[in-house]
Each structure stands twice: as structure tokens, then as C-alpha cells.
Scaffold this motif. Structure first.
Motif, PDB file in Angstrom:
ATOM      1  N   TYR A 111       0.823  -1.261   0.207  1.00  0.00           N
ATOM      2  CA  TYR A 111       0.073   0.032  -0.088  1.00  0.00           C
ATOM      3  C   TYR A 111       0.900   1.390  -0.234  1.00  0.00           C
ATOM      4  O   TYR A 111       0.516   2.148  -0.804  1.00  0.00           O
ATOM      5  N   TYR A 114       2.615   1.692  -3.399  1.00  0.00           N
ATOM      6  CA  TYR A 114       1.538   2.264  -4.483  1.00  0.00           C
ATOM      7  C   TYR A 114       1.048   3.396  -4.321  1.00  0.00           C
ATOM      8  O   TYR A 114       1.107   4.497  -5.171  1.00  0.00           O
ATOM      9  N   ILE A 115       0.952   4.184  -2.831  1.00  0.00           N
ATOM     10  CA  ILE A 115       0.326   5.316  -2.699  1.00  0.00           C
ATOM     11  C   ILE A 115       1.567   6.432  -3.061  1.00  0.00           C
ATOM     12  O   ILE A 115       1.314   7.439  -3.755  1.00  0.00           O
ATOM     13  N   GLY A 117       4.154   6.068  -5.136  1.00  0.00           N
ATOM     14  CA  GLY A 117       4.202   5.901  -6.655  1.00  0.00           C
ATOM     15  C   GLY A 117       2.999   6.843  -7.404  1.00  0.00           C
ATOM     16  O   GLY A 117       3.270   7.562  -8.042  1.00  0.00           O
ATOM     17  N   ALA A 118       1.920   6.540  -6.998  1.00  0.00           N
ATOM     18  CA  ALA A 118       0.556   7.334  -7.433  1.00  0.00           C
ATOM     19  C   ALA A 118       0.492   8.874  -7.250  1.00  0.00           C
ATOM     20  O   ALA A 118       0.224   9.396  -8.068  1.00  0.00           O
ATOM     21  N   VAL A 121       2.939  10.366  -9.468  1.00  0.00           N
ATOM     22  CA  VAL A 121       2.350  10.332 -11.102  1.00  0.00           C
ATOM     23  C   VAL A 121       1.193  11.250 -11.216  1.00  0.00           C
ATOM     24  O   VAL A 121       1.178  12.116 -12.171  1.00  0.00           O
ATOM     25  N   MET A 122       0.316  11.205 -10.146  1.00  0.00           N
ATOM     26  CA  MET A 122      -0.515  12.281 -10.291  1.00  0.00           C
ATOM     27  C   MET A 122      -0.258  13.800 -10.017  1.00  0.00           C
ATOM     28  O   MET A 122      -0.648  14.676 -10.742  1.00  0.00           O
ATOM     29  N   HIS A 147      -4.105  10.505 -15.449  1.00  0.00           N
ATOM     30  CA  HIS A 147      -4.757  11.412 -14.084  1.00  0.00           C
ATOM     31  C   HIS A 147      -6.006  10.675 -13.714  1.00  0.00           C
ATOM     32  O   HIS A 147      -6.215  10.502 -12.394  1.00  0.00           O
ATOM     33  N   LEU A 150      -5.977   6.773 -12.791  1.00  0.00           N
ATOM     34  CA  LEU A 150      -5.408   6.579 -11.743  1.00  0.00           C
ATOM     35  C   LEU A 150      -6.115   7.122 -10.378  1.00  0.00           C
ATOM     36  O   LEU A 150      -5.859   6.592  -9.244  1.00  0.00           O
ATOM     37  N   ALA A 153      -8.413   4.680  -9.147  1.00  0.00           N
ATOM     38  CA  ALA A 153      -7.940   3.610  -8.604  1.00  0.00           C
ATOM     39  C   ALA A 153      -7.658   3.985  -7.097  1.00  0.00           C
ATOM     40  O   ALA A 153      -7.609   3.181  -6.121  1.00  0.00           O
ATOM     41  N   VAL A 154      -6.799   5.237  -6.877  1.00  0.00           N
ATOM     42  CA  VAL A 154      -6.465   5.802  -5.640  1.00  0.00           C
ATOM     43  C   VAL A 154      -7.403   5.839  -4.893  1.00  0.00           C
ATOM     44  O   VAL A 154      -7.533   5.435  -3.413  1.00  0.00           O
TER      45      VAL A 154
END
Length: 201
Positions: A111, A114-115, A117-118, A121-122, A147, A150, A153-154
Motif C-alpha cells: 500500500y 503504491y500510494i 508512486g501514485a 504520477v498524479m 490522471h 489513476l 484507482a487511488v
């Protein structure tokens, strides 16, 4: 026993507030019912842009904390016990002996990665959408696609994170006060409890 330092709790709370405001403002921009209810689209856009850009800041400031850096190291290490934990989770095997974990279990490590990296990217795709002169149209179109999907998904992953937190009052207490019961640590994070006990001796 101590689980999180004041600096770590500050990073978590501040990130949660910024990310929460970012997700809520995004929902107000994309869902017509919420957009009509809230109104003031220009203000919502401004809130969304600034909370998005500021979301990585607490973690960057947290790097001055030795405890925060130590926990980042723990989150970035994936060992055999983590693979065993994941296999048990996939089988829905809840026996403590089948889910060995250090200070963070494998699910928490995935988790966090993932957060992290997200969010990066965001922030990157958001900047391309905000400052339209930074890139050609095809890049901005691609950034908008990434954007938007993702973000969905976030949002789903955040709901899962909140759900897991609501199901574990002791974990919430650890994030709220910094301390957890030794019995909980022994049951949920047996390898971390062993390390802490050895350090105290």
C-alpha cells in the motif's frame, strides 16, 4: 510499546488531510450531483490543484526525522516472511502463525509503495494539465487519461485503507497516540515485537 514517533504521526495526518481534500475536490469536479451541490467550481479547482501539489510535501519534510527514515527503510524491504504473509492473505488464512510480519506487514508495504508512486504520477500529470504550455497537446491528453483513471484507482485503494483501519482499533490507537499494546504487537507483528524486545534487553 512505541510504534510511531510524533513526526511520523504528523506526516500521516497531514498527508491524509491533503490527499483527502484532493480526492473530495476531484469528486466535486467530476460528479455532476456533487458539483451542483458545492458550486464555486473555480474555488474547487484551486483547492484541488494546490492540495495535489502539496501532498508529497509532508513526506519530504518528514525526512528530517530519524524514525521516519527508519520506517521508510522497513517499508522498502520485502523478505521471505512478507511473501508468506501475502500467500496467507490470498488464501484468506487469518492464523497469526501464517502471517508473520515485522513492524509493517506485506499489505502495508504494498500500500505504501503504491500510494507513494501514485502521488508522484498524479502530481506530474496534474502539473501538465495545470500548466498547459509545458507540453504538446498529445502529452496533455495522455496526462489527463492517466490522471483520471489513476485517481479512480487511488480512491478505491484509499477506501480499502480506511476500511482496514476502521476494523483495527489498536492500529488506529497506534497512529493516534504513537503507542500500542504488546499483546497486539505480538499477535499482528510478531517479528517486530521480537526485534523490539531484543533491543530493550
Amino acid at each position: 510499546m512505541l510504534r510511531f514517533s510524533p513526526a511520523e504521526r504528523w506526516v500521516h495526518r497531514t498527508t491524509a488531510l491533503l490527499l483527502g481534500a484532493c480526492v473530495i475536490s476531484a469528486a466535486c469536479l467530476y460528479l455532476p450531483a456533487l458539483a451542483e451541490l458545492v458550486g464555486r467550481r473555480a474555488l474547487v479547482v484551486t483547492v484541488h490543484e494546490w492540495t495535489g501539489v502539496l501532498t508529497p510535501l509532508p513526506a519530504l519534510l518528514g525526512l528530517v526525522s530519524r524514525a521516519f527514515r527508519a520506517d521508510l527503510t522497513r517499508l522498502n524491504r520485502f523478505g521471505p516472511h512478507d511473501r508468506r504473509w501475502l500467500r496467507a492473505a490470498l488464501r484468506r488464512d487469518h492464523r497469526a502463525q501464517e502471517r508473520p510480519a515485522g513492524k509493517f506487514n506485506a499489505g502495508q508495504k504494498l500500500y505504501a509503495g503504491y500510494i507513494a508512486g501514485a502521488v508522484l504520477v498524479m502530481a506530474g500529470t496534474g502539473l501538465l494539465m495545470w500548466f498547459t504550455g509545458l507540453a504538446p497537446l498529445v502529452w496533455r491528453t495522455s496526462a489527463t487519461f492517466v490522471h483520471d483513471w489513476l485517481a479512480l484507482a487511488v480512491g478505491i485503494v484509499l477506501l480499502g485503507h480506511i476500511g482496514k483501519a476502521l476494523a483495527d482499533p489498536e492500529a488506529r490507537r497506534g497512529m493516534r497516540t504513537g503507542r500500542v499494546e504488546r499483546a497486539w504487537a505480538a499477535r499482528e507483528h510478531s517479528l517486530w515485537r521480537t526485534d523490539e524486545d531484543a533491543r530493550e534487553r
